[in-house]
Design an enzyme around this catalytic site. Structure first.
Site, PDB file in Angstrom:
ATOM      1  N   LYS A   1       0.841  -1.206   0.000  1.00  0.00           N
ATOM      2  CA  LYS A   1       0.000   0.000   0.000  1.00  0.00           C
ATOM      3  C   LYS A   1       0.884   1.268   0.000  1.00  0.00           C
ATOM      4  O   LYS A   1       0.698   2.163  -0.807  1.00  0.00           O
ATOM      5  CB  LYS A   1      -0.950   0.004   1.218  1.00  0.00           C
ATOM      6  CG  LYS A   1      -1.926  -1.178   1.176  1.00  0.00           C
ATOM      7  CD  LYS A   1      -2.866  -1.182   2.351  1.00  0.00           C
ATOM      8  CE  LYS A   1      -2.194  -1.445   3.684  1.00  0.00           C
ATOM      9  NZ  LYS A   1      -1.519  -2.755   3.779  1.00  0.00           N
ATOM     10  N   THR A   2       1.861   1.304   0.903  1.00  0.00           N
ATOM     11  CA  THR A   2       2.763   2.463   0.957  1.00  0.00           C
ATOM     12  C   THR A   2       3.584   2.543  -0.328  1.00  0.00           C
ATOM     13  O   THR A   2       3.876   3.634  -0.823  1.00  0.00           O
ATOM     14  CB  THR A   2       3.703   2.337   2.183  1.00  0.00           C
ATOM     15  OG1 THR A   2       2.902   2.031   3.319  1.00  0.00           O
ATOM     16  CG2 THR A   2       4.469   3.610   2.435  1.00  0.00           C
TER      17      THR A   2
ATOM     18  N   THR B   1      -5.844  -1.538   6.623  1.00  0.00           N
ATOM     19  CA  THR B   1      -5.814  -2.992   6.725  1.00  0.00           C
ATOM     20  C   THR B   1      -7.224  -3.504   7.036  1.00  0.00           C
ATOM     21  O   THR B   1      -7.454  -4.698   7.044  1.00  0.00           O
ATOM     22  CB  THR B   1      -4.876  -3.428   7.870  1.00  0.00           C
ATOM     23  OG1 THR B   1      -5.188  -2.631   9.015  1.00  0.00           O
ATOM     24  CG2 THR B   1      -3.427  -3.224   7.495  1.00  0.00           C
TER      25      THR B   1
ATOM     26  N   ASP C   1      -1.936   6.739   6.093  1.00  0.00           N
ATOM     27  CA  ASP C   1      -1.874   5.312   6.392  1.00  0.00           C
ATOM     28  C   ASP C   1      -2.844   5.024   7.547  1.00  0.00           C
ATOM     29  O   ASP C   1      -3.159   5.932   8.322  1.00  0.00           O
ATOM     30  CB  ASP C   1      -0.441   4.950   6.790  1.00  0.00           C
ATOM     31  CG  ASP C   1      -0.166   3.458   6.656  1.00  0.00           C
ATOM     32  OD1 ASP C   1      -0.980   2.748   6.037  1.00  0.00           O
ATOM     33  OD2 ASP C   1       0.877   3.002   7.161  1.00  0.00           O
TER      34      ASP C   1
ATOM     35  N   ARG D   1       6.853  -7.720   2.268  1.00  0.00           N
ATOM     36  CA  ARG D   1       7.660  -7.218   3.393  1.00  0.00           C
ATOM     37  C   ARG D   1       8.292  -8.378   4.151  1.00  0.00           C
ATOM     38  O   ARG D   1       9.459  -8.316   4.544  1.00  0.00           O
ATOM     39  CB  ARG D   1       6.819  -6.375   4.354  1.00  0.00           C
ATOM     40  CG  ARG D   1       7.691  -5.900   5.524  1.00  0.00           C
ATOM     41  CD  ARG D   1       6.974  -5.049   6.529  1.00  0.00           C
ATOM     42  NE  ARG D   1       6.591  -3.776   5.971  1.00  0.00           N
ATOM     43  CZ  ARG D   1       5.395  -3.222   6.145  1.00  0.00           C
ATOM     44  NH1 ARG D   1       4.478  -3.840   6.848  1.00  0.00           N
ATOM     45  NH2 ARG D   1       5.129  -2.059   5.610  1.00  0.00           N
TER      46      ARG D   1
HETATM   47  P1  ADP Z   1       2.084  -1.844   3.245  1.00  0.00           P
HETATM   48  O1  ADP Z   1       2.086  -0.346   3.118  1.00  0.00           O
HETATM   49  O2  ADP Z   1       0.945  -2.498   2.521  1.00  0.00           O
HETATM   50  O3  ADP Z   1       2.212  -2.309   4.666  1.00  0.00           O
HETATM   51  P2  ADP Z   1       4.656  -1.644   1.900  1.00  0.00           P
HETATM   52  O4  ADP Z   1       4.284  -0.874   0.690  1.00  0.00           O
HETATM   53  O5  ADP Z   1       5.334  -0.882   3.002  1.00  0.00           O
HETATM   54  O6  ADP Z   1       3.384  -2.405   2.478  1.00  0.00           O
HETATM   55  O7  ADP Z   1       5.571  -2.867   1.439  1.00  0.00           O
HETATM   56  C1  ADP Z   1       6.592  -3.412   2.248  1.00  0.00           C
HETATM   57  C2  ADP Z   1       7.830  -3.670   1.431  1.00  0.00           C
HETATM   58  O8  ADP Z   1       7.553  -4.733   0.527  1.00  0.00           O
HETATM   59  C3  ADP Z   1       8.262  -2.490   0.556  1.00  0.00           C
HETATM   60  O9  ADP Z   1       9.270  -1.732   1.165  1.00  0.00           O
HETATM   61  C4  ADP Z   1       8.782  -3.122  -0.703  1.00  0.00           C
HETATM   62  O10 ADP Z   1      10.174  -3.349  -0.575  1.00  0.00           O
HETATM   63  C5  ADP Z   1       8.117  -4.458  -0.754  1.00  0.00           C
HETATM   64  N1  ADP Z   1       7.032  -4.500  -1.759  1.00  0.00           N
HETATM   65  C6  ADP Z   1       5.711  -4.356  -1.510  1.00  0.00           C
HETATM   66  N2  ADP Z   1       4.998  -4.516  -2.639  1.00  0.00           N
HETATM   67  C7  ADP Z   1       5.895  -4.770  -3.617  1.00  0.00           C
HETATM   68  C8  ADP Z   1       5.766  -5.057  -5.010  1.00  0.00           C
HETATM   69  N3  ADP Z   1       4.568  -5.134  -5.601  1.00  0.00           N
HETATM   70  N4  ADP Z   1       6.892  -5.263  -5.729  1.00  0.00           N
HETATM   71  C9  ADP Z   1       8.100  -5.228  -5.127  1.00  0.00           C
HETATM   72  N5  ADP Z   1       8.295  -4.993  -3.807  1.00  0.00           N
HETATM   73  C10 ADP Z   1       7.199  -4.765  -3.062  1.00  0.00           C
END
Ligand code: ADP
Length: 361
Positions: free
Chosen positions: A78-79, A172, A123, A231
C-alpha cells in the site's frame, strides 16, 4: 518525465520524513528496497493496470488523480503504491497516519501545504477519529477547508480554498471505515497476497540491490516461506543474508536459505512462532473453536488488532482457519499444523451447516 517524489511532512513536530523513522513506522530496509516506479512493482497486475489508466487520464485531462483507497493486509504494497504514484506524476507526497491525526487541527498543515496535483497519503486511515474524518470531507469533495473560529454564539465558520490534491488512504480494515468516508474515494483497490513466483522475483531483484548472490532455488525457498507478503520476503532475505555472511561465504544457496529459516523457526509453510502459537491456542485451549478473536488475543496476551491484521488474514487465505458467525474455527489443515488431531466429534461444514452459515462475526 517521472522523478522521485519529494517527501514533505506537514507535521510540524516531526519535521521531514527520514529513512530511519517514518510516520508509517516502517523499517529502514523497507524504504531502501521499495520500488520507485510502476516498472519496478512486481505482481498486482490488474491494480497497476487501473492505476496506470488513472495516471494517464490525469495527465491528459490535466486533473488531479482521483482519491484512492488502498486496502489489504500489512506489507503487501500500500505504501509502495502511494510512493510510486507521485513519482510517476512528478509531484510531491506528504505522509501521515490515522493515529497521528488526533484532532482536526492536526490535518490543517497537510491540507494547506498540499500543492496542485500533489498527493497526501494517510496510512491506517480507519484509525482516524470521526471529528477529523468529518473535517476532511469538504477538502476531499470541494477542495475547501471549513474552519470554525471562536466559540458559542460568537462562533463563525471561515472557508478556505485548497489546491486540488489527491488523498490516498491505506487501510488494513476497510470494514472499519465509515460508509461516508469510503464513498468519497473514487477508486478502491484491494491488494491481495502474492504468488510464490512473484515473491521469488521480488527477493531476487532485492538481492541484486543488496549485491548479494541469491541462488534461484533459494529465492523460491524464501518466497515459499514468506506468507505471500513482500515485506516478510524482504526480511527473510535480509536474515538469510545475515546468516550466510556470519556462518558461510556470504552467498545464499538453497541450503543456506533453508538453514537460516530453520534457525529463525519459520516452518515450511512460512509460519513463525507467533502464527503457530495462534493455532495452538485456538486448538489447544479452545478445542478448535468456534471462539471470538478477543478471547484468543487475551489468552495469547497480544492486542486483538495484531491478530486480526497480521496473523489471521494469511490463516484465512490458506484455510488454516475459517470465520463463522460464532467465531474462528480451526480447519483440519489448521489442526495438522499443531500436530494434533481434532476431537472425534469436531464440527465440519458438512455435518454442522448452522455453525458455518450466515455472516462471519
Ligand atoms: P504496506 O504499506 O501495505 O504495509 P509496503 O508498501 O510498506 O506495504 O511494502 C513493504 C515492502 O515490501 C516495501 O518496502 C517493498 O520493498 C516491498 N514491496 C511491496 N509490494 C511490492 C511489489 N509489488 N513489488 C516489489 N516490492 C514490493
Amino acid at each position: 518525465m517521472a522523478r522521485e517524489a519529494k517527501f514533505q511532512s506537514g507535521k510540524q513536530e516531526t519535521g521531514k520524513v527520514s529513512e530511519a523513522q517514518s510516520p508509517t513506522g516502517e523499517q529502514p530496509h523497507d524504504s531502501a528496497l521499495r520500488p520507485k516506479l510502476f516498472a519496478d512493482v512486481i505482481g498486482q497486475k490488474s491494480v497497476i493496470h487501473r492505476l496506470t489508466i488513472a495516471v494517464n487520464a490525469c495527465r491528459k485531462l490535466k486533473e488531479p488523480l482521483p482519491h484512492i483507497l488502498l486496502d489489504g493486509p500489512p506489507g503487501l504494497g500500500k505504501t509502495t503504491f502511494a510512493n510510486v504514484l507521485p513519482n510517476e506524476l512528478g509531484t510531491t507526497l506528504q505522509i501521515t497516519s490515522g493515529p497521528a491525526l488526533t484532532r482536526p487541527a492536526d490535518l490543517i498543515p497537510f491540507l494547506t501545504n498540499a500543492e496542485e496535483g500533489s498527493i497526501l497519503f494517510i496510512d491506517e486511515i480507519h484509525r482516524m477519529p470521526r471529528t477529523v474524518e468529518e473535517f476532511i470531507y469538504p477538502a476531499m469533495e470541494d477542495f475547501r477547508l471549513d474552519i470554525v473560529l471562536g466559540e458559542g454564539l460568537g462562533a463563525r465558520t471561515v472557508s478556505m480554498r485548497l489546491k486540488r490534491f489527491t488523498l490516498i488512504g491505506a487501510t488494513t480494515r476497510s470494514g472499519m471505515l465509515s460508509n461516508p468516508m469510503r464513498d468519497r474515494f473514487k477508486m478502491h483497490e484491494h491488494l491481495d497476497f502474492y504468488s510464490v513466483e512473484d515473491l521469488a522475483i521480488i527477493v531476487s531483484a532485492n538481492a541484486r540491490k543488496l549485491e548479494t548472490h541469491l541462488a534461484p532455488l533459494a529465492a523460491l525457498e524464501i518466497a515459499r516461506r514468506s506468507r505471500g507478503t513482500p515485506r516478510i520476503a524482504n526480511s527473510r532475505l535480509w536474515w538469510a543474508r545475515q546468516y550466510s555472511a556470519s556462518e558461510l561465504d556470504g552467498r545464499i544457496t538453497l541450503e543456506a536459505a533453508q538453514k537460516a529459516l530453520d534457525i529463525a523457526e519459520i516452518d515450511i509453510n512460512g509460519l513463525d512462532k507467533q502464527d503457530r502459537r495462534y493455532l495452538e491456542t485456538l486448538c489447544g485451549v479452545f478445542m478448535g473453536g468456534p471462539t471470538g478473536v478477543e478471547a484468543i488475543a487475551a489468552t495469547m496476551n497480544i492486542p486483538t488488532d495484531t491478530l486480526a491484521d497480521e496473523i489471521e488474514p494469511y490463516m484465512l487465505r490458506e484455510k488454516f482457519i475459517i470465520r463463522t458467525p460464532r467465531g474462528r474455527v480451526a480447519t483440519a489443515k489448521g489442526w495438522a499444523i499443531t500436530g494434533n488431531a481434532p476431537p472425534a466429534n469436531y464440527p465440519t461444514e458438512a455435518d454442522n451447516p448452522d455453525l458455518f452459515s450466515g455472516q462471519p462475526e
